[in-house]
Scaffold this motif. Sequence first.
Motif, PDB file in Angstrom:
ATOM      1  N   ASP A  88      33.097  51.415  49.945  1.00  0.00           N
ATOM      2  CA  ASP A  88      33.543  50.091  49.496  1.00  0.00           C
ATOM      3  C   ASP A  88      34.213  50.180  48.128  1.00  0.00           C
ATOM      4  OD1 ASP A  88      33.773  47.489  50.462  1.00  0.00           O
ATOM      5  OD2 ASP A  88      32.051  46.771  49.312  1.00  0.00           O
ATOM      6  N   LEU A  89      33.735  51.095  47.278  1.00  0.00           N
ATOM      7  CA  LEU A  89      34.386  51.310  45.981  1.00  0.00           C
ATOM      8  C   LEU A  89      35.845  51.705  46.169  1.00  0.00           C
ATOM      9  CD1 LEU A  89      34.496  51.815  42.874  1.00  0.00           C
ATOM     10  CD2 LEU A  89      33.715  54.148  43.375  1.00  0.00           C
ATOM     11  N   HIS A  90      36.120  52.599  47.100  1.00  0.00           N
ATOM     12  CA  HIS A  90      37.501  53.030  47.316  1.00  0.00           C
ATOM     13  C   HIS A  90      38.385  51.847  47.731  1.00  0.00           C
ATOM     14  CE1 HIS A  90      37.055  57.288  46.563  1.00  0.00           C
ATOM     15  NE2 HIS A  90      36.002  57.344  47.359  1.00  0.00           N
ATOM     16  N   ARG A  91      37.789  50.860  48.394  1.00  0.00           N
ATOM     17  CA  ARG A  91      38.566  49.679  48.774  1.00  0.00           C
ATOM     18  C   ARG A  91      38.976  48.863  47.545  1.00  0.00           C
ATOM     19  NH1 ARG A  91      34.097  49.314  52.489  1.00  0.00           N
ATOM     20  NH2 ARG A  91      34.653  50.403  54.410  1.00  0.00           N
ATOM     21  N   VAL A  92      38.226  48.995  46.461  1.00  0.00           N
ATOM     22  CA  VAL A  92      38.609  48.316  45.214  1.00  0.00           C
ATOM     23  C   VAL A  92      40.003  48.755  44.792  1.00  0.00           C
ATOM     24  CG1 VAL A  92      38.083  48.129  42.743  1.00  0.00           C
ATOM     25  CG2 VAL A  92      36.235  48.004  44.423  1.00  0.00           C
ATOM     26  N   PHE A  93      40.344  49.995  45.080  1.00  0.00           N
ATOM     27  CA  PHE A  93      41.603  50.579  44.597  1.00  0.00           C
ATOM     28  C   PHE A  93      42.738  50.487  45.613  1.00  0.00           C
ATOM     29  CE2 PHE A  93      38.211  52.426  42.157  1.00  0.00           C
ATOM     30  CZ  PHE A  93      38.711  52.457  40.871  1.00  0.00           C
ATOM     31  N   ASP A  94      42.411  50.218  46.899  1.00  0.00           N
ATOM     32  CA  ASP A  94      43.517  50.225  47.861  1.00  0.00           C
ATOM     33  C   ASP A  94      43.504  49.076  48.868  1.00  0.00           C
ATOM     34  OD1 ASP A  94      41.554  50.935  49.746  1.00  0.00           O
ATOM     35  OD2 ASP A  94      41.975  53.066  49.576  1.00  0.00           O
ATOM     36  N   SER A  95      42.455  48.234  48.859  1.00  0.00           N
ATOM     37  CA  SER A  95      42.460  47.112  49.801  1.00  0.00           C
ATOM     38  C   SER A  95      41.543  46.005  49.274  1.00  0.00           C
ATOM     39  CB  SER A  95      42.031  47.573  51.203  1.00  0.00           C
ATOM     40  OG  SER A  95      40.753  48.188  51.171  1.00  0.00           O
ATOM     41  N   THR A  96      40.598  45.555  50.074  1.00  0.00           N
ATOM     42  CA  THR A  96      39.674  44.502  49.653  1.00  0.00           C
ATOM     43  C   THR A  96      38.251  44.929  49.961  1.00  0.00           C
ATOM     44  OG1 THR A  96      41.327  42.796  50.118  1.00  0.00           O
ATOM     45  CG2 THR A  96      39.034  42.079  49.896  1.00  0.00           C
ATOM     46  N   PRO A  97      37.398  45.065  48.954  1.00  0.00           N
ATOM     47  CA  PRO A  97      36.014  45.482  49.194  1.00  0.00           C
ATOM     48  C   PRO A  97      35.197  44.367  49.833  1.00  0.00           C
ATOM     49  CG  PRO A  97      36.350  45.019  46.862  1.00  0.00           C
ATOM     50  CD  PRO A  97      37.696  44.909  47.518  1.00  0.00           C
ATOM     51  N   GLY A  98      34.090  44.752  50.458  1.00  0.00           N
ATOM     52  CA  GLY A  98      33.242  43.776  51.117  1.00  0.00           C
ATOM     53  C   GLY A  98      32.176  43.182  50.222  1.00  0.00           C
ATOM     54  N   HIS A  99      31.672  43.966  49.278  1.00  0.00           N
ATOM     55  CA  HIS A  99      30.576  43.470  48.442  1.00  0.00           C
ATOM     56  C   HIS A  99      31.124  42.603  47.314  1.00  0.00           C
ATOM     57  CE1 HIS A  99      26.950  43.262  46.032  1.00  0.00           C
ATOM     58  NE2 HIS A  99      26.272  43.795  47.030  1.00  0.00           N
ATOM     59  N   PRO A 100      30.510  41.447  47.046  1.00  0.00           N
ATOM     60  CA  PRO A 100      31.044  40.550  46.014  1.00  0.00           C
ATOM     61  C   PRO A 100      31.098  41.170  44.624  1.00  0.00           C
ATOM     62  CG  PRO A 100      28.861  39.833  46.730  1.00  0.00           C
ATOM     63  CD  PRO A 100      29.326  40.866  47.714  1.00  0.00           C
ATOM     64  N   LEU A 101      30.169  42.053  44.296  1.00  0.00           N
ATOM     65  CA  LEU A 101      30.218  42.689  42.975  1.00  0.00           C
ATOM     66  C   LEU A 101      31.405  43.639  42.863  1.00  0.00           C
ATOM     67  CD1 LEU A 101      26.429  43.334  42.329  1.00  0.00           C
ATOM     68  CD2 LEU A 101      27.918  41.790  41.049  1.00  0.00           C
ATOM     69  N   LEU A 102      31.826  44.206  43.976  1.00  0.00           N
ATOM     70  CA  LEU A 102      33.011  45.059  43.950  1.00  0.00           C
ATOM     71  C   LEU A 102      34.286  44.214  43.976  1.00  0.00           C
ATOM     72  CD1 LEU A 102      31.879  48.034  46.196  1.00  0.00           C
ATOM     73  CD2 LEU A 102      32.021  47.911  43.708  1.00  0.00           C
ATOM     74  N   ARG A 103      34.223  43.066  44.618  1.00  0.00           N
ATOM     75  CA  ARG A 103      35.371  42.159  44.531  1.00  0.00           C
ATOM     76  C   ARG A 103      35.526  41.642  43.100  1.00  0.00           C
ATOM     77  NH1 ARG A 103      33.360  40.326  49.587  1.00  0.00           N
ATOM     78  NH2 ARG A 103      32.506  38.410  48.662  1.00  0.00           N
ATOM     79  N   ARG A 104      34.431  41.404  42.432  1.00  0.00           N
ATOM     80  CA  ARG A 104      34.480  40.990  41.028  1.00  0.00           C
ATOM     81  C   ARG A 104      35.076  42.102  40.167  1.00  0.00           C
ATOM     82  NH1 ARG A 104      31.150  38.139  36.849  1.00  0.00           N
ATOM     83  NH2 ARG A 104      30.266  36.859  38.493  1.00  0.00           N
ATOM     84  N   THR A 108      39.285  43.691  37.155  1.00  0.00           N
ATOM     85  CA  THR A 108      39.067  44.527  35.966  1.00  0.00           C
ATOM     86  C   THR A 108      39.748  45.870  36.123  1.00  0.00           C
ATOM     87  OG1 THR A 108      36.979  43.447  35.417  1.00  0.00           O
ATOM     88  CG2 THR A 108      37.282  45.687  34.601  1.00  0.00           C
ATOM     89  N   VAL A 109      39.586  46.469  37.285  1.00  0.00           N
ATOM     90  CA  VAL A 109      40.225  47.757  37.560  1.00  0.00           C
ATOM     91  C   VAL A 109      41.739  47.646  37.392  1.00  0.00           C
ATOM     92  CG1 VAL A 109      40.800  49.342  39.449  1.00  0.00           C
ATOM     93  CG2 VAL A 109      38.412  48.710  39.022  1.00  0.00           C
ATOM     94  N   ARG A 110      42.308  46.585  37.905  1.00  0.00           N
ATOM     95  CA  ARG A 110      43.761  46.422  37.826  1.00  0.00           C
ATOM     96  C   ARG A 110      44.212  46.109  36.413  1.00  0.00           C
ATOM     97  NH1 ARG A 110      44.125  42.812  43.408  1.00  0.00           N
ATOM     98  NH2 ARG A 110      44.051  44.588  44.862  1.00  0.00           N
ATOM     99  N   ARG A 111      43.467  45.248  35.726  1.00  0.00           N
ATOM    100  CA  ARG A 111      43.852  44.831  34.377  1.00  0.00           C
ATOM    101  C   ARG A 111      43.769  45.999  33.387  1.00  0.00           C
ATOM    102  NH1 ARG A 111      41.603  40.014  34.511  1.00  0.00           N
ATOM    103  NH2 ARG A 111      39.519  40.792  34.075  1.00  0.00           N
ATOM    104  N   ALA A 112      42.728  46.819  33.517  1.00  0.00           N
ATOM    105  CA  ALA A 112      42.512  47.902  32.553  1.00  0.00           C
ATOM    106  C   ALA A 112      43.042  49.244  33.042  1.00  0.00           C
ATOM    107  CB  ALA A 112      41.016  48.019  32.241  1.00  0.00           C
ATOM    108  N   GLY A 113      43.570  49.287  34.258  1.00  0.00           N
ATOM    109  CA  GLY A 113      44.088  50.551  34.790  1.00  0.00           C
ATOM    110  C   GLY A 113      43.007  51.597  34.968  1.00  0.00           C
ATOM    111  N   LEU A 114      41.823  51.159  35.427  1.00  0.00           N
ATOM    112  CA  LEU A 114      40.693  52.083  35.582  1.00  0.00           C
ATOM    113  C   LEU A 114      40.903  52.990  36.783  1.00  0.00           C
ATOM    114  CD1 LEU A 114      37.724  49.613  34.896  1.00  0.00           C
ATOM    115  CD2 LEU A 114      38.997  51.027  33.268  1.00  0.00           C
TER     116      LEU A 114
END
Length: 300
Positions: A88-104, A108-114
């Motif tokens: 699900d973490l990998h989905r943070v970087f390339d699609s849409t994660p399922g867990h709400p904490l990862l969607r949150r 941040t990942v996009r804004r800070a370029g993490l």
Amino acid sequence: MTQAGTARTGETERGTLDKAAGENFPVAPFFLPRAWRDDLMAVYGFARLVDDIGDGDLAPGGADARLLGVSPEEAEDRLALLDAFEADLHRVFDSTPGHPLLRRLQPTVRRAGLTPEPFLGLIAANRQDQLIKRYETYDDLVAYCELSANPVGRLVLSVTGTSTPERIRRSDAVCTALQIVEHLQDVAEDLGRDRIYLPAEDMKRFHVQETDLATATAGASVRALVAYESERALHLLNEGTPLVGSVHGRLKLLLAGFVAGGRAAIRAIAAAEYDVLPGPPKPGKLQLLREVGVTLRGKG
């Protein structure tokens, strides 16, 4: 999703984030800019949830497992949950994660370029916890902290746009120290999970047996060992403290809070005469504020 399902999802997310109040250090204090607070809480939510998975401390009912797509049969399998969490973490970087904490976390990942690396380090640390229950040497423990703690400091620097090689080095020292202090506070709790984070070579040096850690109060040998490890942690904190002076404004106050939290916890352990077995020695708010002042003035 039904309204009831949405409510349960929100409760799961809030239950994890609410644990920030119990940490040794400030997670996202009010004096920071709102964007930083949001980003730091998103990072905290990830770190707290992965630790809860690794420790078997998820909320009852299996809500997190369902959100991660884990079957009820595997909901108690921590390694399976960690695998699903990583996917699900990998989905943070390339699609849409399922867990709400990862969607949150995604904005941040996009804004800070993490990048994925620090998050993967935290997952790897919790996988290691399922497989390795004892550490032979201090260097082995420090290597574990490189996965379990140092990524958090690096993420703070990245979120605030202040990351440099020297700051990363200082941050790593602070984060490793904070992790060691937490282990010292939680000796009894960790033993209940069949984990010991006191290096075996140090236990032998101080003539401490595992059975000595299972008593209601610590004997002289255990106290001497805890005092020794506390001094090591304080040395690391002192090594990392110049990080505070390298930044300015509200970030300086935040980082001072991290260092001060570690120092205040070490003082609380000392005030308990290094007897950590009855429960975690915790500093009071006044002691923490004093340590913040000392840290801001550049004194040890």
